[in-house]
Scaffold this active site. Structure first.
Site, mmCIF file in Angstrom:
data_model
loop_
_atom_site.group_PDB
_atom_site.id
_atom_site.type_symbol
_atom_site.label_atom_id
_atom_site.label_comp_id
_atom_site.label_asym_id
_atom_site.label_seq_id
_atom_site.Cartn_x
_atom_site.Cartn_y
_atom_site.Cartn_z
ATOM 1 N N CYS A 27 0.814 -1.213 0.000
ATOM 2 C CA CYS A 27 0.000 0.000 0.000
ATOM 3 C C CYS A 27 0.850 1.266 0.000
ATOM 4 O O CYS A 27 0.489 2.274 -0.609
ATOM 5 C CB CYS A 27 -0.966 0.002 1.181
ATOM 6 S SG CYS A 27 -0.204 -0.226 2.803
ATOM 7 N N HIS A 82 -1.355 0.442 7.460
ATOM 8 C CA HIS A 82 -2.042 0.689 6.196
ATOM 9 C C HIS A 82 -1.746 2.123 5.785
ATOM 10 O O HIS A 82 -1.383 2.966 6.620
ATOM 11 C CB HIS A 82 -3.551 0.471 6.354
ATOM 12 C CG HIS A 82 -4.301 0.491 5.054
ATOM 13 N ND1 HIS A 82 -3.867 -0.196 3.935
ATOM 14 C CD2 HIS A 82 -5.445 1.135 4.671
ATOM 15 C CE1 HIS A 82 -4.715 0.009 2.937
ATOM 16 N NE2 HIS A 82 -5.673 0.817 3.360
ATOM 17 N N ASP A 98 -8.469 5.100 -0.883
ATOM 18 C CA ASP A 98 -7.964 3.854 -0.301
ATOM 19 C C ASP A 98 -8.167 2.748 -1.328
ATOM 20 O O ASP A 98 -9.287 2.315 -1.587
ATOM 21 C CB ASP A 98 -8.713 3.535 0.996
ATOM 22 C CG ASP A 98 -8.199 2.266 1.679
ATOM 23 O OD1 ASP A 98 -7.391 1.537 1.079
ATOM 24 O OD2 ASP A 98 -8.623 2.010 2.827
#
Length: 215
Positions: A27, A82, A98
């Site tokens: 990510c 994250h 996201d």
């Protein structure tokens, strides 16, 4: 008509989720590549913030993640960390990008926070989320990763991106420093869930009236 043109221009600020560079379990690099696209294709990079979500235990429950579908409806995924991207415009709602969420891309900040984080009150303290908020311009200058955190004996925990590792003159690996939620260390500011929501909430009508006219 001019307002419609402005709205259309705003919608083109970010590629669609299908157009984004994406590698599962990376990510931090997916968001870096998204920031690169914004820098190279718009003049709005100064309005964006990269947000690392983690805590001392590196156990952060997040709801509405695509990876959580395997656990059944209403179940969170517990990530070690994250990374998401926020777009904060003067006097307007903040949007969240996201790539791993089942929510819209982008998603209204308030809706995203409620759906993704629920509240700390329902969680044991070791699961309380912390947020390192970094201006996207700083992230593009500072971030580096040699992907060593994903290496295991004989290969990878998850296949890495095909493009070269991200590095700069200062570092080849500083990902752990972004994940470290010790206050007053490294770049950006570290917030808890309450202060994070206050920092990026939609301004009230009164606050919007006092905001300078962007034109």
């Amino acid at each position: 008509k001019s307002e419609n043109k402005m709205a259309a221009a705003a919608e083109r600020t970010i590629p669609t989720v299908e157009e984004c560079v994406y590698t599962a379990c990376y990510c931090e690099e997916n968001i870096y590549k998204l920031c690169e696209w914004i820098r190279d294709n718009t003049s709005l990079i100064h309005e964006f913030y990269v947000v690392f979500i983690s805590n001392a235990a590196q156990q952060v429950p997040l709801w509405m993640q695509k990876a959580g579908r395997q656990y059944g409806p209403g179940k969170p995924v517990v990530w070690d960390y994250h990374v998401i991207l926020l777009h904060q415009r003067e006097g307007q709602q903040t949007d969240v990008y996201d790539l791993d969420s089942m929510l819209p891309f982008p998603c209204n900040f308030s809706r995203y926070c409620t759906a993704t984080f629920h509240s700390d009150e329902e969680l044991r303290p070791q699961f309380h989320r912390k947020f390192r908020v970094v201006p996207a311009t700083d992230y593009l200058m500072v971030f580096a990763s040699d992907r060593s955190h994903m290496r295991v004996a004989g290969g990878w925990m998850s296949p890495p991106p095909e493009y070269p590792c991200i590095s700069n003159d200062m570092s080849t690996m500083n990902l752990p420093m972004f994940i470290d939620m010790t206050p007053s260390t490294f770049v950006g500011e570290v917030l808890n869930l309450k202060t994070f929501r206050l920092r990026f909430r939609t301004p009230t009508v009164e606050e919007q009236a006092l905001a300078p006219d962007p034109s």
